[in-house]
Design a protein around this motif. Sequence first.
Motif, PDB file in Angstrom:
ATOM      1  N   ASP A  10     -11.849   2.517  -0.175  1.00 13.66           N
ATOM      2  CA  ASP A  10     -11.816   1.196   0.428  1.00 13.66           C
ATOM      3  C   ASP A  10     -10.329   0.887   0.629  1.00 13.66           C
ATOM      4  O   ASP A  10      -9.590   0.700  -0.337  1.00 13.66           O
ATOM      5  N   GLY A  11      -9.889   0.841   1.886  1.00 15.56           N
ATOM      6  CA  GLY A  11      -8.469   0.705   2.157  1.00 15.56           C
ATOM      7  C   GLY A  11      -7.939  -0.712   2.159  1.00 15.56           C
ATOM      8  O   GLY A  11      -6.766  -0.931   2.466  1.00 15.56           O
ATOM      9  N   THR A  12      -8.777  -1.680   1.767  1.00 12.06           N
ATOM     10  CA  THR A  12      -8.422  -3.100   1.890  1.00 12.06           C
ATOM     11  C   THR A  12      -7.062  -3.443   1.287  1.00 12.06           C
ATOM     12  O   THR A  12      -6.251  -4.126   1.914  1.00 12.06           O
ATOM     13  N   THR A  26      -0.161   3.430  -1.706  1.00 14.30           N
ATOM     14  CA  THR A  26      -0.857   4.157  -0.646  1.00 14.30           C
ATOM     15  C   THR A  26      -1.906   5.067  -1.278  1.00 14.30           C
ATOM     16  O   THR A  26      -1.816   5.402  -2.466  1.00 14.30           O
ATOM     17  N   ILE A  27      -2.881   5.468  -0.492  1.00 11.70           N
ATOM     18  CA  ILE A  27      -3.944   6.340  -1.015  1.00 11.70           C
ATOM     19  C   ILE A  27      -3.352   7.674  -1.454  1.00 11.70           C
ATOM     20  O   ILE A  27      -3.603   8.155  -2.565  1.00 11.70           O
ATOM     21  N   GLN A  28      -2.561   8.286  -0.572  1.00  8.53           N
ATOM     22  CA  GLN A  28      -1.929   9.561  -0.896  1.00  8.53           C
ATOM     23  C   GLN A  28      -1.076   9.440  -2.155  1.00  8.53           C
ATOM     24  O   GLN A  28      -1.124  10.305  -3.042  1.00  8.53           O
ATOM     25  N   VAL A  55      -7.540   0.354   6.581  1.00 11.17           N
ATOM     26  CA  VAL A  55      -8.614   1.192   7.125  1.00 11.17           C
ATOM     27  C   VAL A  55      -9.275   1.966   5.984  1.00 11.17           C
ATOM     28  O   VAL A  55      -8.622   2.387   5.033  1.00 11.17           O
ATOM     29  N   HIS A  56     -10.578   2.172   6.102  1.00 16.74           N
ATOM     30  CA  HIS A  56     -11.364   2.816   5.047  1.00 16.74           C
ATOM     31  C   HIS A  56     -11.697   4.267   5.405  1.00 16.74           C
ATOM     32  O   HIS A  56     -11.490   4.707   6.537  1.00 16.74           O
ATOM     33  N   GLU A  85     -10.542   2.073  -8.946  1.00 19.36           N
ATOM     34  CA  GLU A  85     -11.975   2.060  -8.674  1.00 19.36           C
ATOM     35  C   GLU A  85     -12.310   2.106  -7.188  1.00 19.36           C
ATOM     36  O   GLU A  85     -13.441   2.434  -6.819  1.00 19.36           O
ATOM     37  N   ASP A  86     -11.336   1.785  -6.314  1.00 19.66           N
ATOM     38  CA  ASP A  86     -11.612   1.814  -4.877  1.00 19.66           C
ATOM     39  C   ASP A  86     -11.172   3.100  -4.195  1.00 19.66           C
ATOM     40  O   ASP A  86     -11.124   3.196  -2.975  1.00 19.66           O
TER      41      ASP A  86
END
Length: 244
Positions: A10-12, A26-28, A55-56, A85-86
Motif C-alpha cells: 500500500d503506497g499511501t 521508500t518501498i525499496q 501508488v500501490h 505492515e503495509d
Amino acid sequence: MNYRLDIQYDGTRYEGWQRQKTTGNTIQGKIEEVLSRMQETPIRIDGAGRTDAGVHAKGQVANVHMETDKSPEEICAYLNRYLPEDIGVERVSRVNERFHSRLLAKKKIYQYRIAAGHHKNVFERKYQCPLHEELDVDAMKRAAQRLTGTHDFKSFCSNKKMKKSTVRTIYGIDVESLPGELRITYTGDGFLYNMVRILTGTLVEVGRGDRKPEEMTDILLACDRGSAGFTAPAQGLTLLQVEY
C-alpha cells in the motif's frame, strides 16, 4: 545467489518505490534496510517498476544478489516479520543469475480505479480516485483504441529532461464500468514517468466531453506534455502484474 522477490504494498504513506538520498521512506529503502540487517552488510535490490509516491502494487517484482544460508522461505518469513505492515513479500525464489526484474520484463499491467456515481465507499478511499462524475465510457473506449499500439508517448511523460526513447507499446487499454466504479487496465511493454496517470487524466477528459476520441492521434503526434490531459491522482493506481 540471485533471488526473486514478489512484493505487494500500500503506497499511501511512501515516497514511491525508488530509494532516495533525501528520505528513507521508500518501498525499496524499507526492504533493503531489512535485508541489510539480516545479512549484516549493505544490500541493494532492483525493482521491475519505479512506482510513484502514493501508488500501490499487488504484483511488484524485485531481485537481489546475496549469499545466505537461509532458505527462500526463511528469507520471506524474515522480511515479513520486520517489514512495516503495509509492505508484504508474497514469495522469495531462487532464479538464474542473469535474471533482472526490470531489464527482462516483457509486460507490465497497471490498473486505475475511479469512484463513479455518488456513492461514497469509505473503505476504498485509498485505492480509488474520488471523481464521482458520470463519464461517457463508450467515448473513453474509442479514445483508448487510438492510444494502443507502438507510439512515441512523449506527450504522456512528465519528465521534461527525458533523454532516452519515449517510444513504448501499449498492448491493450480495457475500460470497464462496474457498479460505483470505473476501472482502466493498461497492458504494455513499459511505461514512462507518470504515463499511466496522464493517460487516465486524458481519458477522463474525453469521458467528460472536454475532448474528442479523435484528438488522441494529434496528442501523440504533438510530442508535447502540454497537449495531453491532467495527471490523475496517485492513489487510484496499482501495479497488478509483471510478466517475463
